[in-house]
Motif scaffolding. Sequence first.
Motif, mmCIF file in Angstrom:
data_model
loop_
_atom_site.group_PDB
_atom_site.id
_atom_site.type_symbol
_atom_site.label_atom_id
_atom_site.label_comp_id
_atom_site.label_asym_id
_atom_site.label_seq_id
_atom_site.Cartn_x
_atom_site.Cartn_y
_atom_site.Cartn_z
ATOM 1 N N GLU A 30 3.906 -1.776 -10.614
ATOM 2 C CA GLU A 30 3.547 -1.415 -9.236
ATOM 3 C C GLU A 30 3.644 -2.609 -8.281
ATOM 4 O O GLU A 30 3.227 -2.518 -7.132
ATOM 5 N N MET A 31 4.116 -3.716 -8.804
ATOM 6 C CA MET A 31 4.164 -4.943 -7.994
ATOM 7 C C MET A 31 5.622 -5.344 -7.741
ATOM 8 O O MET A 31 6.537 -4.902 -8.436
ATOM 9 N N PHE A 32 5.776 -6.201 -6.770
ATOM 10 C CA PHE A 32 7.053 -6.891 -6.576
ATOM 11 C C PHE A 32 6.817 -8.365 -6.856
ATOM 12 O O PHE A 32 5.819 -8.929 -6.386
ATOM 13 N N ARG A 33 7.712 -8.982 -7.617
ATOM 14 C CA ARG A 33 7.588 -10.428 -7.842
ATOM 15 C C ARG A 33 8.666 -11.131 -7.018
ATOM 16 O O ARG A 33 9.864 -10.885 -7.207
ATOM 17 N N PHE A 34 8.201 -12.007 -6.125
ATOM 18 C CA PHE A 34 9.128 -12.780 -5.288
ATOM 19 C C PHE A 34 9.168 -14.210 -5.802
ATOM 20 O O PHE A 34 8.119 -14.849 -5.975
ATOM 21 N N PHE A 35 10.374 -14.699 -6.089
ATOM 22 C CA PHE A 35 10.538 -16.089 -6.508
ATOM 23 C C PHE A 35 10.818 -16.913 -5.257
ATOM 24 O O PHE A 35 11.703 -16.564 -4.452
ATOM 25 N N ILE A 36 10.035 -17.978 -5.085
ATOM 26 C CA ILE A 36 10.052 -18.681 -3.803
ATOM 27 C C ILE A 36 10.177 -20.189 -3.981
ATOM 28 O O ILE A 36 9.980 -20.706 -5.088
ATOM 29 N N SER A 66 0.803 -1.232 0.000
ATOM 30 C CA SER A 66 0.000 0.000 0.000
ATOM 31 C C SER A 66 0.829 1.273 0.000
ATOM 32 O O SER A 66 0.512 2.234 -0.687
ATOM 33 N N THR A 67 1.878 1.329 0.777
ATOM 34 C CA THR A 67 2.606 2.595 0.900
ATOM 35 C C THR A 67 3.909 2.551 0.114
ATOM 36 O O THR A 67 4.951 2.989 0.582
ATOM 37 N N TYR A 68 3.806 2.037 -1.074
ATOM 38 C CA TYR A 68 5.025 1.898 -1.874
ATOM 39 C C TYR A 68 5.617 3.258 -2.242
ATOM 40 O O TYR A 68 4.922 4.204 -2.576
ATOM 41 N N SER A 69 6.913 3.343 -2.076
ATOM 42 C CA SER A 69 7.649 4.489 -2.623
ATOM 43 C C SER A 69 8.907 3.902 -3.248
ATOM 44 O O SER A 69 9.267 2.768 -2.952
ATOM 45 N N PRO A 70 9.578 4.669 -4.091
ATOM 46 C CA PRO A 70 10.761 4.107 -4.752
ATOM 47 C C PRO A 70 11.813 3.629 -3.755
ATOM 48 O O PRO A 70 12.697 2.856 -4.112
ATOM 49 N N PHE A 71 11.693 4.063 -2.534
ATOM 50 C CA PHE A 71 12.735 3.699 -1.560
ATOM 51 C C PHE A 71 12.352 2.504 -0.691
ATOM 52 O O PHE A 71 13.124 2.050 0.112
ATOM 53 N N GLN A 106 7.233 -3.377 9.447
ATOM 54 C CA GLN A 106 7.666 -2.169 8.746
ATOM 55 C C GLN A 106 6.556 -1.113 8.662
ATOM 56 O O GLN A 106 6.751 -0.051 8.055
ATOM 57 N N GLY A 107 5.389 -1.423 9.206
ATOM 58 C CA GLY A 107 4.274 -0.482 9.151
ATOM 59 C C GLY A 107 3.649 -0.382 7.767
ATOM 60 O O GLY A 107 3.060 0.641 7.412
ATOM 61 N N LEU A 108 3.786 -1.416 6.985
ATOM 62 C CA LEU A 108 3.190 -1.424 5.636
ATOM 63 C C LEU A 108 1.964 -2.326 5.648
ATOM 64 O O LEU A 108 1.700 -3.015 6.645
ATOM 65 N N SER A 109 1.214 -2.318 4.546
ATOM 66 C CA SER A 109 0.133 -3.304 4.448
ATOM 67 C C SER A 109 0.103 -3.864 3.017
ATOM 68 O O SER A 109 0.492 -3.175 2.067
ATOM 69 N N ILE A 110 -0.359 -5.093 2.949
ATOM 70 C CA ILE A 110 -0.420 -5.751 1.629
ATOM 71 C C ILE A 110 -1.749 -5.366 0.967
ATOM 72 O O ILE A 110 -2.816 -5.563 1.550
ATOM 73 N N GLU A 111 -1.669 -4.802 -0.242
ATOM 74 C CA GLU A 111 -2.880 -4.388 -0.960
ATOM 75 C C GLU A 111 -3.413 -5.510 -1.844
ATOM 76 O O GLU A 111 -4.613 -5.707 -1.983
ATOM 77 N N ALA A 112 -2.505 -6.236 -2.446
ATOM 78 C CA ALA A 112 -2.914 -7.363 -3.303
ATOM 79 C C ALA A 112 -1.783 -8.373 -3.340
ATOM 80 O O ALA A 112 -0.602 -8.005 -3.258
ATOM 81 N N ILE A 113 -2.190 -9.634 -3.442
ATOM 82 C CA ILE A 113 -1.170 -10.682 -3.540
ATOM 83 C C ILE A 113 -1.755 -11.812 -4.374
ATOM 84 O O ILE A 113 -2.931 -12.153 -4.238
#
Lengths: 243, 356
Positions: B296-302, B270-275, B319-326
């Motif tokens: 706008e997504m991150f792809r994790f290989f698992i 949800s609170t994505y920033s370039p950093f 980290q105080g973030l939240s997952i918007e979609a997975i």
Amino acid sequence: MTDALRSAFFIALKDMKSYYFKPPNISWGILFPLVFILAFYLRSPLEFIHLIPGLLSLSLLFSTTSMEAIVITFERMTGALERLMLYPVSVMTILTGKISGGACFGVTVTIVFFLGLIILFPLHIENPLLFLLSVVISSFAFSSLGAFVSVSVKQVFEAQTLANLFRFPMIFLSGVFIPVHSLPSIIKPVAYIMPLTYSIDSIKVSFGYEPQIMHPLLSLIVLSAFTFVFLGLSVKILKGRMS
Amino acid sequence: MTAKTKDGKEVFTEQKIYMPQSSAYGRGDKMVYSPFRKSGMLADTSLQPGPALDGISFSIRQGEIFGLLGPNGAGKTTTIRILSGLSRPSSGTAMIIGYDVVRNAVMVKKNIGVVPESSNLYPELTCIDNLIFSGRLYGIGIKKVKNRANELLRLFGLEEKRDVLFGKLSSGMKRKLTVAASLIHDPPVLFLDEPTTGLDVMSARTLREIIQSLKDRGITILLTTHYIEEADRLCDRIAILVKGKIVTIDTPGALKKSVRTEKAVDVRISTYSPFVEKEKGFSKITTALKYEKREEMFRFFIDDLDSFLSEFSSFVKQQGLSIEAIHTVTPSLEDAFVEITGLKREIMIQEKGGSK
């Protein structure tokens, strides 16, 4: 055979609806012969009446060949000609339709000119049937010549330019202004291979002049032969080009 | 010649295909297309030199949508040109509902409808006149052809444009009328050459719905496209064509399954920033083999989904973030295309101005 003729008729009808009033057709097919007629009238009004049969033939030549340059070359450019080949009709049928459309245009333009001339000049036709046959058969011969020229090029202006290579020599060598028998003997054979020569001769006979080349019926046969030869060659070239 | 996928599975054997007898057309498949070659110049109106077909073979089942997918110059249009009688193959044969496309060209043409890549009806004629002209050339009587033309105008939502010149229509409407004209004689087989190329998104969507409805009416469709998503959505089976050769033929599902992929999860935070990735230290997630940024997504290989989800959800909370979609990543037809052909997706996009 009947199906092929019917299809050719629909193609001709479609061409007439679509292309009669395209600008190149108006300029080369209507205005150019009209200007030609006016120019020769202004040059020598007294002798003009003797030029009328030749000028009518010339009008047929320009109107039909101009129409073919458009209906074939223009449709090749837009892909519409290829579309026709998707229908269950042969290349022969397609070109027969296109030649018929051009011939109808030629006859229409020439008859309109003729009606105008008959009002303005004391014209007398000795043999109306021969006149009508000459006009119709000539228009098919010239239209097939136009088709032959048009299938050989890609652009409308190329078709008009190439057609002029055939049309302009014919103006001077086919008896429009100078009788064929008066031509130098070295040029005469060239006149004999030009369809306009036979068209002018037969139309002149229908106006009461003596035949200069051959009996008018033979001229009509020669013109028909020209039609089939040009049609056959056009079919062969178009088949080769489209595949 | 035999074509194989990278895992060695034989997907296509180039040999003459014989079909069992069927009641409808005398063959189980509507089209039988045996290996043929077309060499020399590419058979198009401009006669530009280019690749030709190099021994392709396929059959199409009655009532299916069969896609030819490939980049420009792969031979898709050449294939349609040969099947519709516009070009002749250098060798080989092609049969459509029992008729040889070279020897029985007229019968073939009576039984197919063709929608060329360009909408080439007559601009000087109205919509209704274009349809009537097409019908008359198929030998349909005037009364019947008028009824059929009006029916098609209704079906394609062009009733109001009945008396409008074809040249005055929008690209989408021109395309629809071109499809309508190809159906005027109610053909059992339809060829669609790049039907949605050049259309806006809405027109393309409408046309895809129309194509689907034609299949529902029992029409067998051969569709060429360079849009991977379009082939995936519409086609029952797809032949991937590259440089004049069919590399593989299968259903979109089977093509996707044939792709070897690493397990992966796409996550949007949800609170994505370039950093975010740098500051929050995604690289410290031990259950992720690697990760990459995708728009706008991150792809994790698992390796294992459960352990990754457990570690990742704790991580984002910390980290105080939240997952918007997975969502878990399944192989797409695009992945299959890339793996089978060795080509990049961009090659399909660049050539015609993007996918829809």
